[in-house]
Scaffold this motif. Structure first.
Motif, PDB file in Angstrom:
ATOM      1  N   PHE B  34       1.171   2.085   7.637  1.00  0.00           N
ATOM      2  CA  PHE B  34      -0.137   2.717   7.757  1.00  0.00           C
ATOM      3  C   PHE B  34      -0.933   2.545   6.458  1.00  0.00           C
ATOM      4  N   TRP B  35      -2.231   2.535   6.612  1.00  0.00           N
ATOM      5  CA  TRP B  35      -3.145   2.702   5.490  1.00  0.00           C
ATOM      6  C   TRP B  35      -4.049   3.905   5.784  1.00  0.00           C
ATOM      7  N   TYR B  36      -4.119   4.787   4.778  1.00  0.00           N
ATOM      8  CA  TYR B  36      -4.997   5.947   4.851  1.00  0.00           C
ATOM      9  C   TYR B  36      -5.980   5.901   3.678  1.00  0.00           C
ATOM     10  N   VAL B  37      -7.151   6.515   3.880  1.00  0.00           N
ATOM     11  CA  VAL B  37      -8.137   6.619   2.808  1.00  0.00           C
ATOM     12  C   VAL B  37      -8.435   8.095   2.576  1.00  0.00           C
ATOM     13  N   GLN B  38      -8.620   8.435   1.308  1.00  0.00           N
ATOM     14  CA  GLN B  38      -8.893   9.824   0.937  1.00  0.00           C
ATOM     15  C   GLN B  38     -10.100   9.871   0.003  1.00  0.00           C
ATOM     16  N   SER B  39     -11.146  10.547   0.442  1.00  0.00           N
ATOM     17  CA  SER B  39     -12.304  10.785  -0.421  1.00  0.00           C
ATOM     18  C   SER B  39     -12.054  12.056  -1.218  1.00  0.00           C
ATOM     19  N   PRO B  40     -12.731  12.219  -2.352  1.00  0.00           N
ATOM     20  CA  PRO B  40     -12.466  13.381  -3.214  1.00  0.00           C
ATOM     21  C   PRO B  40     -12.543  14.704  -2.464  1.00  0.00           C
ATOM     22  N   GLY B  41     -11.526  15.520  -2.641  1.00  0.00           N
ATOM     23  CA  GLY B  41     -11.502  16.839  -2.027  1.00  0.00           C
ATOM     24  C   GLY B  41     -11.276  16.841  -0.529  1.00  0.00           C
ATOM     25  N   GLN B  42     -10.942  15.694   0.011  1.00  0.00           N
ATOM     26  CA  GLN B  42     -10.779  15.582   1.461  1.00  0.00           C
ATOM     27  C   GLN B  42      -9.330  15.284   1.847  1.00  0.00           C
ATOM     28  N   GLY B  43      -9.064  15.386   3.127  1.00  0.00           N
ATOM     29  CA  GLY B  43      -7.765  14.974   3.642  1.00  0.00           C
ATOM     30  C   GLY B  43      -7.705  13.468   3.804  1.00  0.00           C
ATOM     31  N   LEU B  44      -6.720  13.023   4.506  1.00  0.00           N
ATOM     32  CA  LEU B  44      -6.485  11.597   4.683  1.00  0.00           C
ATOM     33  C   LEU B  44      -7.018  11.135   6.036  1.00  0.00           C
ATOM     34  N   GLN B  45      -7.707   9.996   6.003  1.00  0.00           N
ATOM     35  CA  GLN B  45      -8.205   9.405   7.249  1.00  0.00           C
ATOM     36  C   GLN B  45      -7.447   8.116   7.518  1.00  0.00           C
ATOM     37  N   LEU B  46      -6.958   7.961   8.730  1.00  0.00           N
ATOM     38  CA  LEU B  46      -6.218   6.768   9.104  1.00  0.00           C
ATOM     39  C   LEU B  46      -7.164   5.580   9.241  1.00  0.00           C
ATOM     40  N   ALA B  65      -5.335  -5.439   7.870  1.00  0.00           N
ATOM     41  CA  ALA B  65      -4.120  -5.539   7.064  1.00  0.00           C
ATOM     42  C   ALA B  65      -3.175  -6.514   7.751  1.00  0.00           C
ATOM     43  N   GLU B  66      -2.363  -7.172   6.943  1.00  0.00           N
ATOM     44  CA  GLU B  66      -1.411  -8.137   7.477  1.00  0.00           C
ATOM     45  C   GLU B  66       0.005  -7.761   7.106  1.00  0.00           C
ATOM     46  N   PHE B  67       0.863  -7.654   8.087  1.00  0.00           N
ATOM     47  CA  PHE B  67       2.282  -7.367   7.894  1.00  0.00           C
ATOM     48  C   PHE B  67       3.007  -8.682   7.650  1.00  0.00           C
ATOM     49  N   LYS B  68       3.668  -8.780   6.508  1.00  0.00           N
ATOM     50  CA  LYS B  68       4.456  -9.969   6.182  1.00  0.00           C
ATOM     51  C   LYS B  68       5.882  -9.502   5.917  1.00  0.00           C
ATOM     52  N   ARG B  69       6.728  -9.711   6.909  1.00  0.00           N
ATOM     53  CA  ARG B  69       8.103  -9.237   6.816  1.00  0.00           C
ATOM     54  C   ARG B  69       8.852  -9.903   5.671  1.00  0.00           C
ATOM     55  N   SER B  70       8.614 -11.223   5.489  1.00  0.00           N
ATOM     56  CA  SER B  70       9.352 -11.979   4.470  1.00  0.00           C
ATOM     57  C   SER B  70       9.032 -11.485   3.064  1.00  0.00           C
ATOM     58  N   GLN B  71       7.855 -10.905   2.887  1.00  0.00           N
ATOM     59  CA  GLN B  71       7.443 -10.404   1.571  1.00  0.00           C
ATOM     60  C   GLN B  71       7.480  -8.883   1.501  1.00  0.00           C
ATOM     61  N   SER B  72       7.885  -8.240   2.584  1.00  0.00           N
ATOM     62  CA  SER B  72       7.877  -6.771   2.654  1.00  0.00           C
ATOM     63  C   SER B  72       6.530  -6.214   2.197  1.00  0.00           C
ATOM     64  N   SER B  73       5.488  -6.821   2.709  1.00  0.00           N
ATOM     65  CA  SER B  73       4.152  -6.421   2.264  1.00  0.00           C
ATOM     66  C   SER B  73       3.263  -6.053   3.448  1.00  0.00           C
ATOM     67  N   PHE B  74       2.263  -5.266   3.143  1.00  0.00           N
ATOM     68  CA  PHE B  74       1.286  -4.829   4.145  1.00  0.00           C
ATOM     69  C   PHE B  74      -0.024  -4.615   3.385  1.00  0.00           C
ATOM     70  N   ASN B  75      -0.642  -5.692   2.973  1.00  0.00           N
ATOM     71  CA  ASN B  75      -1.835  -5.625   2.139  1.00  0.00           C
ATOM     72  C   ASN B  75      -3.089  -5.347   2.964  1.00  0.00           C
ATOM     73  N   LEU B  76      -3.952  -4.556   2.390  1.00  0.00           N
ATOM     74  CA  LEU B  76      -5.209  -4.161   3.040  1.00  0.00           C
ATOM     75  C   LEU B  76      -6.339  -5.046   2.523  1.00  0.00           C
ATOM     76  N   ARG B  77      -7.198  -5.506   3.429  1.00  0.00           N
ATOM     77  CA  ARG B  77      -8.290  -6.396   3.027  1.00  0.00           C
ATOM     78  C   ARG B  77      -9.606  -5.956   3.670  1.00  0.00           C
ATOM     79  N   LYS B  78     -10.680  -6.325   2.974  1.00  0.00           N
ATOM     80  CA  LYS B  78     -12.019  -6.153   3.536  1.00  0.00           C
ATOM     81  C   LYS B  78     -12.878  -7.275   2.970  1.00  0.00           C
ATOM     82  N   PRO B  79     -13.601  -7.999   3.810  1.00  0.00           N
ATOM     83  CA  PRO B  79     -14.343  -9.167   3.320  1.00  0.00           C
ATOM     84  C   PRO B  79     -15.537  -8.817   2.443  1.00  0.00           C
TER      85      PRO B  79
END
Lengths: 113, 116
Positions: B34-46, B65-79
């Motif tokens: 999962f990736w969550y985002v949190q703005s100041p003073g706020q809870g977490l948004q999925l 986000a891309e799941f790469k099992r071989s690298q155990s990674s789940f990086n988040l991207r935005k263009p």
């Protein structure tokens, strides 16, 4: 559609006191989890309630206890407060305890002086 | 035990630039991510989640986000980042049906600053 609601939003307590935090889950959700988020850290899992029972517990002492009510709402109780208990306490709800994403409330900011 | 590492504590990007936030996880089986985002003073948004299937996951607000099992990674991207994306971003892992349900283990977060 009401999301997860928590009360109170802020709380100041003295060392040694006890505190109760409350959470109402998102409509349709039946599972409540509690997390502690210290300043500058990621949230840490405290415990999870489903069907009015504690189902899982994180690495927190017995001073932390909880309860879930028949309407799925939940309470988090902390006894004998320590300065280190100062944190943002987040409640999250889900549909079931297994593979449903968590929806978080805005949290209760607890300050222990 | 499962764990998550977010190696970047702070990241600053210019508005309109692309963004990649790194996340590495440790878990013995196929995790829920999962990736969550949190703005100041706020809870977490999925933002998005990965359970199975297509390893490229689309989320809200233009994130992916891309799941790469071989690298155990789940990086988040935005263009193209918008000033309103400034917030703290948390990667999290859960064991799913066979491994602890939806109990989440979070990383320590990445604070994103957007320069106008």
């Amino acid at each position: 559609d009401a999301g997860v609601t928590q009360s109170p939003t802020h709380l100041i307590k003295t060392r040694g006191q006890q505190v109760t935090l409350r959470c109402s889950p998102k409509s349709g959700h039946d599972t409540v989890s509690w997390y502690q988020q210290a300043l500058g850290q990621g949230p840490q899992f405290i415990f999870q309630y489903y069907e009015e029972e504690e189902r899982q517990r994180g690495n927190f002492p017995d001073r932390f206890s909880g309860h879930q009510f028949p309407n799925y709402s939940s309470e988090l109780n902390v006894n004998a407060l320590l300065l280190g208990d100062s944190a943002l306490y987040l409640c999250a709800s889900s549909l079931g305890p297994l593979n449903s994403p968590l929806h978080f409330g805005n949290g209760t900011r607890l300050t222990v002086t | 035990a499962q764990s998550v590492t977010q190696p970047d504590i702070h990241i600053t990007v210019s508005e309109g630039a692309s963004l990649e936030l790194r996340c590495n996880y440790s878990y013995g089986a196929t995790p829920y991510l999962f990736w969550y985002v949190q703005s100041p003073g706020q809870g977490l948004q999925l933002l998005l989640k990965y359970f199975s299937g297509d390893t490229l996951v689309q989320g809200i607000k233009g994130f992916e986000a891309e799941f790469k099992r071989s690298q155990s990674s789940f990086n988040l991207r935005k263009p193209s980042v918008h000033w309103s994306d400034a917030a703290e971003y948390f990667c999290a892992v859960a064991g799913g049906v066979t491994g602890g349900g939806n109990k989440l283990t979070f990383g320590t977060g990445t604070q994103l600053k957007v320069e106008l």
